[in-house]
Design an enzyme around this catalytic site. Sequence first.
Site, mmCIF file in Angstrom:
data_model
loop_
_atom_site.group_PDB
_atom_site.id
_atom_site.type_symbol
_atom_site.label_atom_id
_atom_site.label_comp_id
_atom_site.label_asym_id
_atom_site.label_seq_id
_atom_site.Cartn_x
_atom_site.Cartn_y
_atom_site.Cartn_z
ATOM 1 N N HIS A 204 0.825 -1.215 0.000
ATOM 2 C CA HIS A 204 0.000 0.000 0.000
ATOM 3 C C HIS A 204 0.858 1.264 0.000
ATOM 4 O O HIS A 204 0.416 2.323 0.417
ATOM 5 C CB HIS A 204 -0.939 -0.001 1.198
ATOM 6 C CG HIS A 204 -1.992 -1.059 1.112
ATOM 7 N ND1 HIS A 204 -2.738 -1.471 2.203
ATOM 8 C CD2 HIS A 204 -2.420 -1.806 0.058
ATOM 9 C CE1 HIS A 204 -3.579 -2.424 1.816
ATOM 10 N NE2 HIS A 204 -3.395 -2.641 0.534
ATOM 11 N N CYS A 212 4.349 14.535 -7.034
ATOM 12 C CA CYS A 212 3.487 15.613 -7.527
ATOM 13 C C CYS A 212 2.380 15.021 -8.398
ATOM 14 O O CYS A 212 2.638 14.193 -9.271
ATOM 15 C CB CYS A 212 4.299 16.623 -8.334
ATOM 16 S SG CYS A 212 3.280 17.905 -9.115
ATOM 17 N N CYS A 236 4.194 21.459 -5.382
ATOM 18 C CA CYS A 236 5.424 21.141 -6.109
ATOM 19 C C CYS A 236 6.170 22.424 -6.440
ATOM 20 O O CYS A 236 5.623 23.342 -7.054
ATOM 21 C CB CYS A 236 5.088 20.374 -7.381
ATOM 22 S SG CYS A 236 6.545 19.896 -8.348
ATOM 23 N N SER A 353 -6.772 -7.390 9.378
ATOM 24 C CA SER A 353 -8.185 -7.774 9.357
ATOM 25 C C SER A 353 -8.593 -8.362 8.019
ATOM 26 O O SER A 353 -9.732 -8.809 7.856
ATOM 27 C CB SER A 353 -9.054 -6.542 9.645
ATOM 28 O OG SER A 353 -8.880 -5.570 8.617
#
Length: 538
Positions: A204, A212, A236, A353
């Site tokens: 993840h 950016c 940015c 989970s």
Amino acid sequence: MASRRTRTKGHDNAPTKFESKSQGGTAPVSGKSANGTKKNGEYRRRDTTIEVAGPPFHLFTPDGDGRKGQSDFGTSFREAFDGSSNLFRGRRNILVLAGAGISVSCGIPDFRSKGTGLYSTMDAESIGLNDPQELFDLEVFKEDPRPFYQFAKNLYPGSITPSVSHRFLALLHQRGMLLRVYTQNIDGLEEIAGVPKAKVVNAHGSLSWAQCTRCRARMESSEIADDVQKGTVPRCRRPRKSGLSALKRKASLASSVDSTEHQSSADDTSSSKRIRRKTSRMMESGLLGQHKMVSDGVDGRVSVDDERNSIPFCGGVIKPGVTFFGEKLDDRVRRRLQADREKADCLVVIGTSLSVAPMSKVIQYLKPSIPRILINRNMVKAPKYNPGEEHAEEEETDFRDGYVFDACLLGFCDDVTRALASKFSDGEIETESAGPFEREGEVLCNVVDEHADPNGTIHGLHDHPTERVLLFPGAVFENDDSDSDITYEEVAHCDGCQGRIDGPIMKCVDCFDYDLCMTCFPRISKKHYDGSHTFARE
């Protein structure tokens, strides 16, 4: 891709000691020992042949012609734990799926625990959100990133010491037993604990970097640290390409005028070089600290002004390197998992989970012939795997009768991993005594009455035999069925056109997380692995 659900328990940790005892209860299968001599922090294997547990991975020593089962309520916790730890013996390629539960004892809350989880404790309305889960919703972030960054400073771990569970994963590597850690965490503590970067897959993403959303420039998290601590949206500061080109043209013109009209002296030439060097440094640094920044608002570009020029910055919103809900996983996660599928000889699911797809489907994606071990505070339910009718006959038959895990070690993750470490470590993880071994846990089949309803039913087991469930300190059972009908609201993106799939999803059952929309399916499925892979409709 990602999905959400809202029900699970957390994973705190507390120190416990378990003594190392003899092992037993294996089905003899030939294999090489992962144990050996330690040198410079690494273990060298010995060529001794040991017994490796094989299906159906009984946790108890054979008793005559049969094996102890649910009816043998006299089974001791010590024997059950020995049988569970035996599932690790001789394994060289253990695949670990880790979640937030292994970081809770470090002071990092998990997401869904009632009362203590991030979603329970945060005041969503105070930062402009309707639901706590919108914090990591990609569409919400695109619409307005301010709520995320008003809360973001609570997500960055700072200086944190890895937990016993993190160090247990490093121990598996040191013993030559670890294939890969697929972590759903974004704190990076697996590497800090000593797991090599090459053996960690951040499924993840990670908070260690950012990107950016406009020019796609990638940067270290340190570049946005000030904004994160202030609760402001980082922008940015890279010069836009058009601004760079204009600046280069002006610099070139100035140099040309100098050389043709004034016939510079040696001093003038040196001065011109200094000007060009200064101009180059300004471009490389994004003109930071040398010009006044002007913001056009949340969705506008950021530019810089001085007395002579207006050199625009990109100004795009910076997004942390975390995979949000509704965002497709990095392709490297899929490719790595497909390569590891044939190598993995054991699966450990710890501190998760299993509520976020597609990583929740890793269990059913791997071969069913390898042992599966759950380390968690509560039982979890794995989503069903659909191989497709045409492909079902080719799939390896699962010997398990409705259950998923061969050993369910329920309790605080640090307690369980410390106990396991005592079985095959040489003191790398401390095991100070907190009480006699026999008192530290129970086998569920021996304490059914304590956890069953008036009808004698234990809810939330998801068909797991009670003799396969070990209760450590911190184990949690709920006497309700509210988590039995959980649905996984998956958001899929087409690997062909890259668009979001709102209709039927055509999933490749041979690949992990490879989906096509109905428009792309007829054309791309024929090219995908030369048409040899099977797709199933969801």
